[in-house]
Design an enzyme around this catalytic site. Structure first.
Site, short mmCIF file in Angstrom:
data_model
loop_
_atom_site.label_atom_id
_atom_site.label_comp_id
_atom_site.label_asym_id
_atom_site.label_seq_id
_atom_site.Cartn_x
_atom_site.Cartn_y
_atom_site.Cartn_z
CG HIS A 74 -46.69 -13.50 63.04
ND1 HIS A 74 -45.72 -14.46 63.00
CD2 HIS A 74 -47.32 -13.56 61.85
CE1 HIS A 74 -45.75 -15.07 61.83
NE2 HIS A 74 -46.71 -14.54 61.11
CE1 TYR A 203 -38.26 -15.09 67.30
CE2 TYR A 203 -35.89 -14.74 67.16
CZ TYR A 203 -37.17 -14.30 66.92
OH TYR A 203 -37.39 -13.08 66.32
N PRO A 295 -29.51 -9.63 65.01
CG PRO A 295 -29.47 -10.99 63.11
CD PRO A 295 -28.58 -10.27 64.05
CE LYS A 299 -37.35 -5.27 69.61
NZ LYS A 299 -38.73 -5.21 69.17
CE1 TYR A 387 -39.09 -11.32 68.53
CE2 TYR A 387 -41.11 -10.41 67.62
CZ TYR A 387 -39.98 -11.17 67.48
OH TYR A 387 -39.70 -11.77 66.26
P1 FAD Z 1 -29.42 0.38 55.37
O1 FAD Z 1 -30.63 -0.43 55.11
O2 FAD Z 1 -28.09 -0.29 55.43
O3 FAD Z 1 -29.39 1.52 54.28
C1 FAD Z 1 -28.26 2.32 54.05
C2 FAD Z 1 -28.27 2.76 52.59
O4 FAD Z 1 -27.17 3.64 52.36
C3 FAD Z 1 -28.07 1.59 51.63
O5 FAD Z 1 -29.07 1.62 50.65
C4 FAD Z 1 -26.69 1.81 51.05
O6 FAD Z 1 -26.57 1.34 49.73
C5 FAD Z 1 -26.57 3.32 51.15
N1 FAD Z 1 -25.19 3.82 51.19
C6 FAD Z 1 -24.11 3.28 51.80
N2 FAD Z 1 -23.02 4.05 51.63
C7 FAD Z 1 -23.43 5.12 50.89
C8 FAD Z 1 -22.76 6.26 50.37
N3 FAD Z 1 -21.45 6.45 50.58
N4 FAD Z 1 -23.46 7.15 49.67
C9 FAD Z 1 -24.80 6.95 49.43
N5 FAD Z 1 -25.48 5.88 49.90
C10 FAD Z 1 -24.80 4.98 50.61
N6 FAD Z 1 -32.38 -6.99 60.78
C11 FAD Z 1 -33.29 -7.85 61.19
O7 FAD Z 1 -34.08 -7.50 62.09
N7 FAD Z 1 -33.39 -9.10 60.64
C12 FAD Z 1 -32.54 -9.51 59.65
O8 FAD Z 1 -32.64 -10.63 59.16
C13 FAD Z 1 -31.54 -8.65 59.21
N8 FAD Z 1 -30.67 -9.02 58.24
C14 FAD Z 1 -29.69 -8.14 57.84
C15 FAD Z 1 -28.75 -8.52 56.89
C16 FAD Z 1 -27.73 -7.67 56.49
C17 FAD Z 1 -26.70 -8.12 55.46
C18 FAD Z 1 -27.65 -6.38 57.07
C19 FAD Z 1 -26.54 -5.43 56.66
C20 FAD Z 1 -28.60 -5.99 58.02
C21 FAD Z 1 -29.63 -6.86 58.43
N9 FAD Z 1 -30.60 -6.48 59.39
C22 FAD Z 1 -31.51 -7.36 59.80
C23 FAD Z 1 -30.66 -5.16 59.95
C24 FAD Z 1 -31.64 -4.24 59.22
O9 FAD Z 1 -31.81 -4.68 57.92
C25 FAD Z 1 -31.04 -2.84 59.30
O10 FAD Z 1 -31.07 -2.46 60.65
C26 FAD Z 1 -31.76 -1.80 58.43
O11 FAD Z 1 -31.48 -2.05 57.07
C27 FAD Z 1 -31.29 -0.39 58.80
O12 FAD Z 1 -31.74 0.53 57.86
P2 FAD Z 1 -30.85 1.78 57.46
O13 FAD Z 1 -31.67 2.55 56.51
O14 FAD Z 1 -30.33 2.43 58.68
O15 FAD Z 1 -29.56 1.17 56.75
C1 PHB Z 2 -36.86 -12.44 59.45
O1 PHB Z 2 -37.99 -12.87 59.16
O2 PHB Z 2 -36.03 -12.11 58.59
C2 PHB Z 2 -36.47 -12.31 60.87
C3 PHB Z 2 -37.39 -12.58 61.85
C4 PHB Z 2 -37.03 -12.46 63.18
C5 PHB Z 2 -35.74 -12.10 63.52
C6 PHB Z 2 -34.82 -11.83 62.53
C7 PHB Z 2 -35.18 -11.94 61.19
O3 PHB Z 2 -35.39 -12.02 64.82
#
Ligand code: FAD
Ligand code: PHB
Length: 393
Positions: A74, A203, A295, A299, A387
């Protein structure tokens, strides 16, 4: 059963998996302990936009093939307000683009790469505990998927276990500082079997609240609506969702919403959160374990990637030549980028959402700001530069 590794990683999200992948490439051994099953982690629908720096690191480390085949490049986004869409051109303003490729696809690619390289991921663990992070030999104890007690002795622990994980609370409360803002609204997101509403993300700032149209493929839409903080997903029938989306996209040149079966629906609370420091003894926090962004700036996952990039380089330096300079600077290095990204995510959120307590003055200010951002080259460039992603640390 007792075993050992160099870096014990808690959590197989993007942060933990990428860290393990980067460490492997640097010749460093790691084990990942994850409470969920593999299928659950691979199907968890979350973020969708990869900064160019994230794309580059995946590509450089052998993970680019499927991403380039299925991901959607994009070159800009639309900001829609006052019933009209205005485009921000990333290529022209920042010389970079972003990639729309679901987080769960990145996770699938990472798991496949780790397993193909003989990587050790313990899915389905329970009773996970981390011990001894202020001693020379920390360890992870847990029950494996068969219920067998396991203990892995480690040189270091990487807390990649997300916002609700067990690692951050290991930092004593008189050391850990929390900076937080909880927003008075949430995002209701659906994944639908329907063609994207627009070729590029829109957006939308609307009287009725924020809306975002995104996608996962030419046949799958990812759509979001601002909803009330206390809303239950059961209150949002598919019909209510589509009607509300149409209402918020109303105005001139109305984007074409084609309804389709809703494959998934969920509500995400909106929060800005930073925990400092990101290191305590031999424990290093990365990704959502240390910080959460709303979100709106897309980021969350990108920030997790930039943390582990710094952490992997610091471990490589430690194991290659015994220097701890990178590990000692880890928290400070990451937090500089974290706070700039917090600022951007807060700003996008503030500019685009309807705040319950807002006055008419506040509403006009938002429109003035959107008008400025989409008509001033300097302001548009600021948005574009953030962005597509600030330089990696
Ligand atoms: P996570 O992806 O949360 O991974 C952490 C992992 O640790 C998980 O697999 C979990 O099961 C595991 N875990 C937890 N506790 C334990 C334990 N005690 N022992 C072992 N393992 C454990 N960002 C966007 O930009 N757009 C979005 O639309 C968006 N939607 C989101 C929706 C939700 C519900 C959430 C929670 C976050 C969202 N985010 C979004 C943010 C983005 O997805 C996160 O920033 C990203 O997942 C971060 O990655 P991470 O590996 O740090 O954490
Ligand atoms: C998504 O496609 O899930 C998405 C895109 C842009 C955002 C957040 C989520 O700012």
């Amino acid at each position: 059963m007792k075993s050992s590794t160099q870096v014990g990683i808690v959590g197989a999200g993007p942060a933990g998996l990428l860290l393990s992948h980067l460490l492997h490439r640097a010749g460093i051994d790691s084990v990942i302990v994850e409470v969920r099953e593999r299928a659950y982690v691979e199907q968890r629908i979350r973020a969708g936009v990869l900064e160019q720096g994230t794309v580059d690191i995946l590509e450089e480390t052998g993970l680019g093939e499927r991403m380039h085949r299925q991901g959607l490049l994009h070159h800009g986004i639309f900001l829609r307000f006052g019933g009209r869409s205005r485009r921000i051109d990333f290529n022209e303003l920042a010389g970079k683009s972003v990639m729309v490729y679901g987080q769960h696809e990145v996770v699938k690619d990472l798991i496949a790469a780790r397993l193909a390289a003989g990587g050790d991921i313990r899915f389905g663990a329970s009773e996970v505990e981390v011990e001894g992070v202020t001693t020379a030999r920390p360890s992870i104890r847990f029950r494996d998927a068969d219920g067998v007690a396991q203990e892995i002795a480690c040189d270091y622990i990487a807390g990649c276990d997300g916002f609700h994980g067990i690692c951050r609370p290991l930092i004593p409360s008189d050391v850990l500082r929390i900076y937080e803002r909880v927003y008075p609204f949430s995002w209701l997101g659906i994944l639908a079997e329907s063609p994207p509403v627009s070729e590029e993300l829109i957006y939308t700032n609307h009287e009725r609240g924020f809306a975002l149209v995104s996608m996962r493929s030419p046949t799958i839409s990812r759509l979001y609506l601002q909803c009330s903080a206390g809303d239950d997903v059961a209150e949002w029938s598919d019909e209510r969702f589509w009607n509300e989306l149409r209402a918020r996209l109303g105005g001139e040149d109305v984007p074409d919403v084609v309804e389709g079966p809703v494959l998934q629906k969920g509500i995400t609370p909106m929060r800005s959160f930073v925990a400092e420091p990101m290191r305590w003894g031999s424990l290093f926090l990365a990704g959502d374990a240390a910080h959460i962004v709303p979100p709106t700036g897309a980021k969350g996952m990108n920030l997790a990637v930039s943390d582990v990039r710094v952490l992997a380089a610091a471990f490589a330096e430690h194991y290659a030549n015994g220097s701890d300079a990178g590990l000692d600077a880890y928290s400070e290095t990451c937090l500089r980028r974290v706070w700039k990204t917090q600022r951007f995510s807060w700003w996008m959120t503030s500019m685009l959402h309807r705040f319950p307590e807002r006055s008419e003055f506040d509403a006009r200010l938002q429109l003035g700001e959107l008008d400025y951002v989409t008509s001033s080259h300097a302001a548009a460039q600021t948005l574009a530069e953030n962005y597509v992603g600030l330089p990696m640390n």
